[in-house]
Write an enzyme that holds these catalytic residues in place. Structure first.
Site, short mmCIF file in Angstrom:
data_model
loop_
_atom_site.label_atom_id
_atom_site.label_comp_id
_atom_site.label_asym_id
_atom_site.label_seq_id
_atom_site.Cartn_x
_atom_site.Cartn_y
_atom_site.Cartn_z
CG HIS A 216 -0.37 0.28 2.52
ND1 HIS A 216 0.04 -0.72 3.38
CD2 HIS A 216 -0.11 1.44 3.16
CE1 HIS A 216 0.51 -0.18 4.50
NE2 HIS A 216 0.44 1.14 4.38
CG ASP A 252 0.33 -4.05 2.64
OD1 ASP A 252 0.86 -3.80 1.54
OD2 ASP A 252 -0.27 -3.21 3.32
CB SER A 325 3.04 1.32 6.38
OG SER A 325 1.84 1.50 7.06
#
Length: 405
Positions: A216, A252, A325
């Protein structure tokens, strides 16, 4: 008297932009402009009762990210001072900014009522005051960042002296503490800022030019901008996205190659075991990372979930914010890489973020594909990340589009 800490206000205004919807108060009103005015003022009080001794203090310029600190205040003290006065919390320095580190962020957890309390650094088994707690809570948009805002005590004292006619001898005491040795925080891996133009986050260098991050973060782009902070140097580069997991994959993950090889990179040692309850660090670009380089937060490995003898998810209590992230989860005692941060927890129904519960992809999932790719140079090495079975997907189901979290 009241004293205005000009350096703190200047740094605050430079870092906390109104467009990012920062606020440091409990209500929902957008009052960042007023925060810049109010939070940079401090009161000097004279107590009626005398107290023996004085608090030892040190310049915040000697602080380093990762230094252990203690916060001391009185949460809810106006309600039950006998129960809450002098409550202590422990954490580390998460980030620093401004002249002589006038603005400090720490992950030491503080509560309402601790404003005005002290932040202390440990040295030679003694505590030294380094800052004054300004705000125990902070939000970026509607995300609670889980960090405490602190102003350097040296900056405050410097402004007290400048606006008063204190005797020279007292100026020397207040502005020139006894010389102390500096902390030397351990060096934990190399992380970089990864910016796709619409999304940005962190990445972990696993070789001099190969970077692990999240799907992402790269946001479907073929190239991303990279920024590396090495001490006082900031290096910019371009990264080519070699691989990104499919949206149907529970993992992810993305792999990026920098067009510029980073010299003196700290190649991480991959962990081979995960011990619930052990101290860990998260190194990433959450908090003030985009402005001041990577932030550090500490906590413990709260859970490791396995499937068919393979660890497939980690959870930690480190404070994790937007921008972290793809950051590194590190074993505090050795610097080994445990995994990369995937997300923190957000209750979509109440729009509440919980920074101290986060989900991470362990290196046990990533090490095999990385090793095979380094030997064969075949991008199909990463296809195994798209082939996870339904049991693995169930473990990661809270990140699905129909999840409450």
């Amino acid at each position: 008297m009241l004293v205005h800490c000009v350096e703190f206000k200047k740094t605050f205004q430079a870092l906390f932009q109104k467009a990012d919807q920062w606020r440091f108060h409990g209500d929902e009103d957008d009052t960042l402009i007023q925060d810049a005015d109010y939070l940079s003022w401090f009161a000097v009080l004279k107590a009626n009762a005398s107290h023996s001794g004085a608090v030892s203090w040190r310049r915040s310029a000697s602080l380093r990210k990762g230094d252990p600190v203690f916060a001391c205040g009185s949460p809810f003290g106006s309600l039950c001072s006998d129960l809450f006065n002098g409550t202590v919390s422990r954490g580390i320095i998460s980030n620093l900014a401004g002249e002589d580190n006038t603005l400090i962020l720490t992950d030491a957890r503080c509560l309402p009522g601790t404003e005005g309390g002290g932040l202390f650094a440990m040295e030679d088994d003694s505590l030294h005051l380094v800052g004054v707690i300004v705000s125990p809570f902070g939000w970026k948009a509607n995300e609670w960042i889980g960090l405490t805002l602190v102003c350097s005590v040296h900056s405050i004292l410097r402004n007290v002296v400048q606006c008063s006619d204190l005797q020279d001898s007292l100026q020397d005491v207040w502005l020139h503490p006894a010389e102390t040795q500096k902390f030397h925080a351990g060096q934990y891996l190399d992380v970089c800022l990864v910016d796709s133009g619409q999304q940005w986050g962190s990445g972990v260098l696993v070789t001099s030019d190969l970077i692990l991050t999240c799907r992402h973060v790269v946001n479907g782009k073929s190239t991303v901008a990279l920024k590396f902070h090495h001490g006082d140097r900031v290096l910019d580069s371009v990264g080519d996205v070699l691989f990104s997991t499919k949206g149907s994959s529970p993992y992810d993950v993305a792999v990026v190659r920098s067009r510029d090889s980073m010299v003196d990179v700290v190649v991480p040692q991959m962990a081979h075991e995960f011990n619930t309850g052990e101290p860990v660090l998260v190194v990433g670009y959450g908090g003030l990372g985009r402005s001041c380089g990577p932030s550090l937060t500490c906590g413990i490995l709260s859970k490791a979930i396995s499937h068919q003898h393979l660890t497939i998810m980690l959870q930690t209590t480190c404070a994790v914010q937007a921008g972290a992230s793809g950051g590194a989860v590190v074993r505090a005692s050795t610097g080994e890489l445990l995994g990369i941060v995937s997300s923190n927890t957000r209750d979509l129904s109440s729009q509440v973020t919980y920074p101290h519960l986060n989900f991470c992809i362990p290196v046990s999932v990533l090490q095999g594909p990385l090793l095979h790719f380094s030997r064969q140079g075949d991008l199909k090495s990463f296809d195994v990340l798209n082939a996870a079975d339904e049991s693995v997907k169930r473990v990661w189901r809270l990140q699905g589009t129909h999840s409450k979290l």
